[in-house]
Design a protein around this motif. Structure first.
Motif, mmCIF file in Angstrom:
data_model
loop_
_atom_site.group_PDB
_atom_site.id
_atom_site.type_symbol
_atom_site.label_atom_id
_atom_site.label_comp_id
_atom_site.label_asym_id
_atom_site.label_seq_id
_atom_site.Cartn_x
_atom_site.Cartn_y
_atom_site.Cartn_z
ATOM 1 N N LEU A 98 59.783 82.813 92.024
ATOM 2 C CA LEU A 98 59.970 83.807 92.774
ATOM 3 C C LEU A 98 59.492 82.835 94.219
ATOM 4 O O LEU A 98 58.642 82.757 94.841
ATOM 5 C CB LEU A 98 58.790 85.239 93.151
ATOM 6 N N TYR A 99 60.964 83.126 94.770
ATOM 7 C CA TYR A 99 59.792 81.616 95.970
ATOM 8 C C TYR A 99 61.267 82.167 97.734
ATOM 9 O O TYR A 99 62.515 82.058 97.423
ATOM 10 C CB TYR A 99 60.605 80.634 95.546
ATOM 11 N N GLY A 100 60.897 82.207 98.599
ATOM 12 C CA GLY A 100 61.835 81.956 99.927
ATOM 13 C C GLY A 100 61.537 83.716 100.108
ATOM 14 O O GLY A 100 62.051 84.634 99.404
ATOM 15 N N ASN A 101 62.128 83.951 101.518
ATOM 16 C CA ASN A 101 63.018 84.766 101.498
ATOM 17 C C ASN A 101 64.398 85.078 101.233
ATOM 18 O O ASN A 101 64.508 86.168 102.045
ATOM 19 C CB ASN A 101 62.615 85.243 103.715
ATOM 20 N N ASN A 102 65.338 84.268 101.279
ATOM 21 C CA ASN A 102 66.297 84.580 101.261
ATOM 22 C C ASN A 102 66.959 83.589 99.728
ATOM 23 O O ASN A 102 66.560 82.567 99.707
ATOM 24 C CB ASN A 102 67.508 84.704 102.198
ATOM 25 N N TYR A 103 68.203 83.516 99.828
ATOM 26 C CA TYR A 103 69.087 82.978 99.220
ATOM 27 C C TYR A 103 68.442 82.106 99.327
ATOM 28 O O TYR A 103 68.786 80.459 98.347
ATOM 29 C CB TYR A 103 70.585 83.086 98.520
ATOM 30 N N ASP A 104 68.489 81.031 99.994
ATOM 31 C CA ASP A 104 69.117 79.590 100.781
ATOM 32 C C ASP A 104 67.741 78.984 100.139
ATOM 33 O O ASP A 104 68.256 78.225 100.210
ATOM 34 C CB ASP A 104 69.586 79.985 102.886
ATOM 35 N N GLU A 105 66.836 80.101 101.018
ATOM 36 C CA GLU A 105 65.175 79.725 101.310
ATOM 37 C C GLU A 105 65.170 78.812 99.718
ATOM 38 O O GLU A 105 64.603 77.846 99.045
ATOM 39 C CB GLU A 105 63.987 80.326 101.095
ATOM 40 N N ALA A 106 65.726 80.037 98.827
ATOM 41 C CA ALA A 106 65.312 79.840 96.643
ATOM 42 C C ALA A 106 65.919 78.626 96.374
ATOM 43 O O ALA A 106 65.320 77.705 95.803
ATOM 44 C CB ALA A 106 65.439 80.621 95.973
ATOM 45 N N TYR A 107 67.354 78.510 96.933
ATOM 46 C CA TYR A 107 68.366 77.209 96.871
ATOM 47 C C TYR A 107 66.953 75.751 96.891
ATOM 48 O O TYR A 107 67.329 74.821 96.138
ATOM 49 C CB TYR A 107 69.458 77.391 97.279
ATOM 50 N N ALA A 108 66.469 75.823 98.367
ATOM 51 C CA ALA A 108 65.980 74.307 98.681
ATOM 52 C C ALA A 108 64.839 74.802 98.037
ATOM 53 O O ALA A 108 65.485 73.265 97.947
ATOM 54 C CB ALA A 108 65.755 74.777 99.888
ATOM 55 N N TYR A 109 64.261 75.476 97.770
ATOM 56 C CA TYR A 109 63.716 74.780 96.647
ATOM 57 C C TYR A 109 63.717 74.483 95.233
ATOM 58 O O TYR A 109 63.583 73.628 94.241
ATOM 59 C CB TYR A 109 62.233 76.086 96.435
ATOM 60 N N ALA A 110 64.707 74.854 94.877
ATOM 61 C CA ALA A 110 65.369 75.001 93.470
ATOM 62 C C ALA A 110 65.631 73.083 93.245
ATOM 63 O O ALA A 110 66.106 72.460 92.045
ATOM 64 C CB ALA A 110 66.075 76.191 93.065
ATOM 65 N N ILE A 111 66.515 72.671 94.154
ATOM 66 C CA ILE A 111 67.768 71.019 94.692
ATOM 67 C C ILE A 111 65.955 70.556 94.232
ATOM 68 O O ILE A 111 66.334 69.823 93.323
ATOM 69 C CB ILE A 111 67.628 71.488 95.639
ATOM 70 N N ASN A 112 65.125 70.407 94.785
ATOM 71 C CA ASN A 112 64.425 69.934 94.774
ATOM 72 C C ASN A 112 63.139 70.241 93.300
ATOM 73 O O ASN A 112 62.854 69.052 92.502
ATOM 74 C CB ASN A 112 62.527 70.146 95.885
ATOM 75 N N TYR A 113 63.223 71.214 92.901
ATOM 76 C CA TYR A 113 62.580 70.976 91.624
ATOM 77 C C TYR A 113 63.208 71.102 90.736
ATOM 78 O O TYR A 113 62.857 69.885 89.231
ATOM 79 C CB TYR A 113 62.462 72.991 91.871
ATOM 80 N N ALA A 114 64.962 70.754 90.206
ATOM 81 C CA ALA A 114 65.662 70.177 89.396
ATOM 82 C C ALA A 114 64.913 68.548 89.708
ATOM 83 O O ALA A 114 65.461 67.873 88.442
ATOM 84 C CB ALA A 114 66.791 70.626 89.778
ATOM 85 N N LYS A 115 65.300 68.149 90.708
ATOM 86 C CA LYS A 115 65.103 66.823 91.037
ATOM 87 C C LYS A 115 63.967 66.335 90.386
ATOM 88 O O LYS A 115 63.759 65.349 89.428
ATOM 89 C CB LYS A 115 65.363 65.911 92.236
ATOM 90 N N GLU A 116 62.361 66.895 90.425
ATOM 91 C CA GLU A 116 61.344 66.077 89.916
ATOM 92 C C GLU A 116 61.230 66.692 88.445
ATOM 93 O O GLU A 116 60.535 66.051 87.724
ATOM 94 C CB GLU A 116 59.877 67.145 90.595
ATOM 95 N N ASN A 117 62.133 67.889 88.139
ATOM 96 C CA ASN A 117 61.823 68.124 86.196
ATOM 97 C C ASN A 117 62.644 67.813 85.850
ATOM 98 O O ASN A 117 63.105 67.751 83.983
ATOM 99 C CB ASN A 117 61.586 69.088 86.366
ATOM 100 N N GLU A 118 64.017 66.979 86.546
ATOM 101 C CA GLU A 118 65.116 66.622 85.293
ATOM 102 C C GLU A 118 65.824 68.135 84.640
ATOM 103 O O GLU A 118 66.031 67.364 83.855
ATOM 104 C CB GLU A 118 64.954 65.308 84.473
ATOM 105 N N LEU A 119 66.129 68.577 85.655
ATOM 106 C CA LEU A 119 66.334 69.890 85.023
ATOM 107 C C LEU A 119 68.326 69.702 85.749
ATOM 108 O O LEU A 119 68.349 69.262 87.061
ATOM 109 C CB LEU A 119 66.411 71.353 84.938
ATOM 110 N N HIS A 120 69.417 70.113 85.162
ATOM 111 C CA HIS A 120 70.754 69.672 85.463
ATOM 112 C C HIS A 120 70.796 71.555 86.295
ATOM 113 O O HIS A 120 70.567 72.749 86.170
ATOM 114 C CB HIS A 120 71.279 70.251 84.161
#
Length: 402
Positions: free
Chosen positions: A119-141
């Motif tokens: 759970l992260y952020g106040n809306n979808y767009d904040e969650a999206y930005a976090y997920a993009i960085n997490y994907a790069k750091e953890n090599e997820l698609h």
């Protein structure tokens, strides 16, 4: 627009995974609008939403090596469950980043399917930005919820089913958040039945796509606030924006009050539990947001049914008050035996059902020996409530409504 062949391929991949949901005639909505209204019941889809279609189609097109690394998504809930369901089918890791205010029902739905929920952020767009960085750091698609042609193709299989079931619909009304659902549906209809009118519905608290559509350029919004969490998207995606400009005829807005009315209407009149995003199309019809010719055939896409039960309870309670089926008032009585009984007998003779009573003997504003009584009643409409008010006044009760 996306080639029709892509949608046909997606439909084949989804065989045995998604349901061919019912396109049901809605007699009461038809009577109200003086047209022929059909509802596409994606609220009864596996995982409770159309999002399964796009998520599964996308993941099924990944290479085995891509899938083996695992997938990640950002979602307010429905795409999350679609990705989690699809990942479980393939036996791969799934991480879902969800806004902090996501209804518990949707969070639990993701976890029950074996995915990790962050759970992260106040809306979808904040969650999206976090997920993009997490994907790069953890090599997820990363599986985008709407800005991906394979996801859009999966969502567009809804249109293929609707045409198969009822090929004479003249207007299709679709909820719009990020725009993937309407991009897919509109692409199919404009290639197969190009004269069909496609109308999108956005929440007034998330107006970005509406403003962009009519300005013909992307318009940013500072924040979003709506009970329709499935379409609470702040930023307009460029890919979907161009698809919408190309194939959508009209976009209208509904506010939260109208959405809540539609949720309650569907529950009472259609016996369907539909979340805010899905109910937005019914809200647009009920509140005359677009024109309909007499006897026109209209298809409404009820995109999902994953509404939080606490929110549903609030909507029901407020709806009962607005429709004069419940009322509350406070009155000060002498705190001695028989006072409450006399009030109760008066209400009973008026056929008002008491559902809750609260006592307050210690408020600083009270005279010693008095008590404030708060009463909640079930009533039979505006006329009945007016009878109760008059009777209370005639019997010397000074009261305040709440």
């Amino acid at each position: 627009m996306i080639a029709l062949a892509k949608f046909i391929d997606a439909k084949k991949r989804l065989e045995g995974i998604s349901q061919h949901t019912k396109l049901a005639f809605a007699p009461k909505l038809s009577q109200i609008s003086q047209s022929q209204v059909y509802v596409k019941q994606e609220n009864l889809q596996n995982t409770g939403s159309f999002k399964l279609r796009g998520a599964f189609n996308k993941i099924s097109t990944l290479t085995p090596s891509q899938r083996a690394k695992g997938v990640i998504a950002a979602s307010a809930g429905n795409h999350a469950q679609g990705v989690a369901y699809s990942a479980k089918h393939y036996g791969i890791k799934a991480v879902i980043v969800m806004p902090e205010a996501t209804p518990l029902l949707k969070v639990m739905g993701v976890k029950e399917l074996g995915a990790e929920a962050i759970l992260y952020g106040n809306n979808y767009d904040e969650a999206y930005a976090y997920a993009i960085n997490y994907a790069k750091e953890n090599e997820l698609h990363f599986i985008h919820p709407f800005s991906d042609d394979e996801v859009i193709a999966g969502q567009g299989t809804i249109a293929l089913e609707m045409i198969e079931d009822q090929n004479n619909l003249t207007t299709i009304v679709v909820p719009v958040g990020g725009g993937g659902l309407i991009s897919g549906i509109a692409s199919v209809y404009k290639q197969m039945l190009p004269n069909t009118r496609i109308i999108g519905v956005v929440a007034k608290g998330a107006p970005g796509m509406h403003h962009s559509f009519y300005q013909k350029s992307i318009q940013s919004t500072k924040d979003v606030r709506t009970i329709a969490d499935g379409i609470a998207v702040r930023d307009v995606n460029e890919k979907n924006f161009h698809y919408i400009l190309e194939s959508v005829d009209e976009i209208v807005m509904v506010d939260d009050e109208e959405i809540a009315n539609a949720i309650l209407y569907l529950l009472e009149k259609q016996k369907l539990v539909v979340e805010g995003a899905g109910a937005s199309v019914v809200a647009a019809l009920l509140h005359h947001k677009f024109t309909i010719k007499e006897k026109e055939s209209v298809g409404l896409v009820l995109s999902g049914g994953n509404i939080d039960v606490n929110m549903l309870g609030v909507i029901i309670e407020k709806g009962l008050v607005r429709s004069h089926r419940k009322m509350s008032f406070s009155v000060t009585l002498i705190d001695k035996p028989g006072s409450l009984e006399r009030l109760s007998n008066l209400l009973s003779n008026l056929q008002a059902n008491i559902v809750k009573v609260d006592f307050d003997r210690v408020s600083a504003s009270l005279v010693y020996g008095d008590a404030n009584i708060s009463v909640r009643l079930e009533t039979k409409g505006a006329e009945h409530q007016e009878q109760i008010r008059k009777a209370l006044l005639l019997n010397g009760y000074k009261f305040t409504e709440s």
